[in-house]
Write a protein that holds these residues in place. Sequence first.
Motif, PDB file in Angstrom:
ATOM      1  N   GLU A 172      45.181  62.518 -14.937  1.00 42.17           N
ATOM      2  CA  GLU A 172      45.742  61.250 -15.381  1.00 42.17           C
ATOM      3  C   GLU A 172      47.318  61.376 -15.923  1.00 42.17           C
ATOM      4  OE1 GLU A 172      41.740  59.381 -17.327  1.00 42.17           O
ATOM      5  OE2 GLU A 172      43.127  60.473 -18.798  1.00 42.17           O
ATOM      6  N   ALA A 173      47.639  62.433 -16.511  1.00 41.73           N
ATOM      7  CA  ALA A 173      49.067  62.358 -16.842  1.00 41.73           C
ATOM      8  C   ALA A 173      49.934  62.721 -15.531  1.00 41.73           C
ATOM      9  CB  ALA A 173      49.055  63.807 -17.771  1.00 41.73           C
ATOM     10  N   THR A 174      49.330  63.635 -14.593  1.00 46.48           N
ATOM     11  CA  THR A 174      50.072  63.939 -13.311  1.00 46.48           C
ATOM     12  C   THR A 174      50.310  62.561 -12.530  1.00 46.48           C
ATOM     13  OG1 THR A 174      49.121  66.211 -13.442  1.00 46.48           O
ATOM     14  CG2 THR A 174      49.920  65.401 -11.443  1.00 46.48           C
ATOM     15  N   GLU A 175      49.084  61.570 -12.495  1.00 48.50           N
ATOM     16  CA  GLU A 175      48.998  60.644 -11.823  1.00 48.50           C
ATOM     17  C   GLU A 175      50.264  59.492 -12.442  1.00 48.50           C
ATOM     18  OE1 GLU A 175      45.829  57.402 -10.966  1.00 48.50           O
ATOM     19  OE2 GLU A 175      44.858  59.550 -10.782  1.00 48.50           O
ATOM     20  N   LEU A 176      50.296  59.548 -13.789  1.00 45.56           N
ATOM     21  CA  LEU A 176      51.405  58.665 -14.283  1.00 45.56           C
ATOM     22  C   LEU A 176      52.797  59.121 -14.054  1.00 45.56           C
ATOM     23  CD1 LEU A 176      49.750  58.144 -17.721  1.00 45.56           C
ATOM     24  CD2 LEU A 176      50.141  56.444 -16.315  1.00 45.56           C
ATOM     25  N   LEU A 177      52.738  60.274 -14.155  1.00 42.71           N
ATOM     26  CA  LEU A 177      54.189  61.157 -13.752  1.00 42.71           C
ATOM     27  C   LEU A 177      54.484  60.726 -12.237  1.00 42.71           C
ATOM     28  CD1 LEU A 177      53.839  64.419 -15.783  1.00 42.71           C
ATOM     29  CD2 LEU A 177      55.375  62.364 -16.286  1.00 42.71           C
ATOM     30  N   MET A 178      53.505  60.949 -11.361  1.00 43.13           N
ATOM     31  CA  MET A 178      53.673  60.471 -10.067  1.00 43.13           C
ATOM     32  C   MET A 178      54.295  59.130  -9.885  1.00 43.13           C
ATOM     33  SD  MET A 178      50.609  62.569  -7.960  1.00 43.13           S
ATOM     34  CE  MET A 178      51.063  63.628  -6.863  1.00 43.13           C
ATOM     35  N   ASN A 179      53.378  58.146 -10.535  1.00 44.83           N
ATOM     36  CA  ASN A 179      53.920  56.591 -10.351  1.00 44.83           C
ATOM     37  C   ASN A 179      55.119  56.399 -10.876  1.00 44.83           C
ATOM     38  OD1 ASN A 179      51.314  56.169  -9.393  1.00 44.83           O
ATOM     39  ND2 ASN A 179      50.408  55.426 -11.484  1.00 44.83           N
ATOM     40  N   GLN A 180      55.795  57.187 -11.970  1.00 41.79           N
ATOM     41  CA  GLN A 180      57.390  57.135 -12.308  1.00 41.79           C
ATOM     42  C   GLN A 180      58.210  57.852 -11.475  1.00 41.79           C
ATOM     43  OE1 GLN A 180      58.158  55.333 -15.012  1.00 41.79           O
ATOM     44  NE2 GLN A 180      56.309  54.467 -15.099  1.00 41.79           N
ATOM     45  N   VAL A 209      53.537  71.376 -11.152  1.00 35.69           N
ATOM     46  CA  VAL A 209      54.678  71.359 -11.653  1.00 35.69           C
ATOM     47  C   VAL A 209      54.439  71.021 -13.338  1.00 35.69           C
ATOM     48  CG1 VAL A 209      56.819  70.077 -11.698  1.00 35.69           C
ATOM     49  CG2 VAL A 209      55.958  70.766  -9.726  1.00 35.69           C
ATOM     50  N   VAL A 210      53.438  69.933 -13.336  1.00 35.51           N
ATOM     51  CA  VAL A 210      53.138  69.426 -14.697  1.00 35.51           C
ATOM     52  C   VAL A 210      52.442  70.740 -15.676  1.00 35.51           C
ATOM     53  CG1 VAL A 210      51.477  67.933 -16.038  1.00 35.51           C
ATOM     54  CG2 VAL A 210      52.536  67.193 -14.006  1.00 35.51           C
ATOM     55  N   ALA A 239      54.898  59.588 -23.065  1.00 35.98           N
ATOM     56  CA  ALA A 239      55.863  58.688 -23.017  1.00 35.98           C
ATOM     57  C   ALA A 239      57.162  59.072 -23.314  1.00 35.98           C
ATOM     58  CB  ALA A 239      55.500  57.476 -23.893  1.00 35.98           C
ATOM     59  N   ALA A 240      57.385  60.169 -24.373  1.00 39.70           N
ATOM     60  CA  ALA A 240      58.536  61.079 -24.755  1.00 39.70           C
ATOM     61  C   ALA A 240      58.869  61.620 -23.638  1.00 39.70           C
ATOM     62  CB  ALA A 240      58.253  61.573 -25.908  1.00 39.70           C
ATOM     63  N   PHE A 241      58.272  62.492 -22.960  1.00 40.96           N
ATOM     64  CA  PHE A 241      58.632  63.093 -21.872  1.00 40.96           C
ATOM     65  C   PHE A 241      59.210  62.378 -20.881  1.00 40.96           C
ATOM     66  CE2 PHE A 241      57.530  65.621 -18.136  1.00 40.96           C
ATOM     67  CZ  PHE A 241      58.261  66.810 -18.347  1.00 40.96           C
ATOM     68  N   ILE A 242      58.397  61.277 -20.313  1.00 39.98           N
ATOM     69  CA  ILE A 242      58.901  60.334 -19.212  1.00 39.98           C
ATOM     70  C   ILE A 242      60.193  59.843 -19.556  1.00 39.98           C
ATOM     71  CG2 ILE A 242      58.335  58.290 -18.228  1.00 39.98           C
ATOM     72  CD1 ILE A 242      55.498  58.926 -18.253  1.00 39.98           C
ATOM     73  N   LEU A 243      60.469  59.603 -20.725  1.00 42.86           N
ATOM     74  CA  LEU A 243      61.965  58.819 -21.109  1.00 42.86           C
ATOM     75  C   LEU A 243      62.925  60.115 -20.970  1.00 42.86           C
ATOM     76  CD1 LEU A 243      61.270  56.576 -24.223  1.00 42.86           C
ATOM     77  CD2 LEU A 243      62.097  56.161 -21.956  1.00 42.86           C
ATOM     78  N   GLN A 244      62.532  61.272 -21.479  1.00 38.95           N
ATOM     79  CA  GLN A 244      63.619  62.316 -21.472  1.00 38.95           C
ATOM     80  C   GLN A 244      63.709  62.597 -19.861  1.00 38.95           C
ATOM     81  OE1 GLN A 244      62.302  65.806 -23.035  1.00 38.95           O
ATOM     82  NE2 GLN A 244      64.074  66.977 -22.763  1.00 38.95           N
ATOM     83  N   LYS A 245      62.867  62.652 -19.144  1.00 33.73           N
ATOM     84  CA  LYS A 245      63.249  62.980 -17.745  1.00 33.73           C
ATOM     85  C   LYS A 245      63.889  61.981 -17.017  1.00 33.73           C
ATOM     86  CE  LYS A 245      61.296  66.952 -16.941  1.00 33.73           C
ATOM     87  NZ  LYS A 245      62.212  68.051 -16.418  1.00 33.73           N
ATOM     88  N   GLN A 246      63.465  60.536 -17.535  1.00 36.81           N
ATOM     89  CA  GLN A 246      64.251  59.274 -17.012  1.00 36.81           C
ATOM     90  C   GLN A 246      65.954  59.529 -17.401  1.00 36.81           C
ATOM     91  OE1 GLN A 246      62.074  55.964 -18.198  1.00 36.81           O
ATOM     92  NE2 GLN A 246      60.973  55.857 -16.256  1.00 36.81           N
ATOM     93  N   ILE A 247      66.223  59.723 -18.323  1.00 36.44           N
ATOM     94  CA  ILE A 247      67.610  60.339 -19.039  1.00 36.44           C
ATOM     95  C   ILE A 247      68.262  61.197 -18.343  1.00 36.44           C
ATOM     96  CG2 ILE A 247      68.892  60.893 -21.091  1.00 36.44           C
ATOM     97  CD1 ILE A 247      66.902  59.121 -22.720  1.00 36.44           C
ATOM     98  N   GLU A 248      67.439  62.325 -18.190  1.00 36.47           N
ATOM     99  CA  GLU A 248      68.092  63.317 -17.429  1.00 36.47           C
ATOM    100  C   GLU A 248      68.370  63.105 -15.984  1.00 36.47           C
ATOM    101  OE1 GLU A 248      65.278  66.699 -17.800  1.00 36.47           O
ATOM    102  OE2 GLU A 248      65.512  66.997 -19.898  1.00 36.47           O
ATOM    103  N   ASP A 249      67.464  62.280 -15.468  1.00 36.66           N
ATOM    104  CA  ASP A 249      67.777  62.023 -13.980  1.00 36.66           C
ATOM    105  C   ASP A 249      68.923  60.951 -13.772  1.00 36.66           C
ATOM    106  OD1 ASP A 249      67.035  61.472 -11.305  1.00 36.66           O
ATOM    107  OD2 ASP A 249      66.203  59.432 -11.846  1.00 36.66           O
TER     108      ASP A 249
END
Length: 171
Positions: free
Chosen positions: A6-14, A22-23, A52-62
Motif C-alpha cells: 500500500e505504501a509503495t502504491e501511494l509513493l507510485m501515485n505521487q 526502492v522502498v 506523509a512526512a516522507f512524501i513531503l520530504q521527497k517533494q521538497i527535495e524534488d
Amino acid sequence: MLNLKEATELLMNQGITANEQVVIRWILDGKLKAKRTKNLNIDYFIKPSDLAAFILQKQIEDRCSQFGVDYQDWEKTFYENKKLKQENEELKTMVRLEQTKVRGLKRMLQAEYALADSPPLTYAALLGLDMDADKELIKREFKKLLKGLHPDRGGDERLFRVFYDHYSKAK
C-alpha cells in the motif's frame, strides 16, 4: 498502519518511486520509518503520518533539485530579505528627517542673508535715537543704560558686559 504494498502504491501515485525494492532500501537505510511484521515474510508496517512526512520530504527535495534552491537556504534568505526591508524603511525615515533638517537650515540661511542685506546697525539705532544724533548724546544714553544694567544695581552682568564693550568702541 499501511503494509509495504500500500505504501509503495501511494509513493507510485505521487511519482516518487517506481518499485517496491526502492522502498525497502529506504526502510533499511532509515530514511522511511517502518516496523517489521511478526511473520517471517519480509513485510513492513508503515504509519500513515511517517509516510506523509516522507512524501513531503521527497517533494521538497524534488523541488529543490528542480529549481536549484535549497529550502533551508531559501527560508533563511526570505527572513534576511524581510529584515533588510525593515532596515531600508528605517533608513528612508532617517533620510526624510535629515532632508527636513536641511530644508529648515536653508530657510534659516535665506533669512540670515536677507537680514545681511539690510543697512548696518548703528549705535544710535541700537539706543533708539535718530540717525543724525551726535556722539555726546550717544555717550549719555550709553551711560544711562550702563547704570541700569550694572550688577551692583541689580542688572544683568552679561548684558552689562556686552553694552560696555559697545560703549568702549563708541568712545
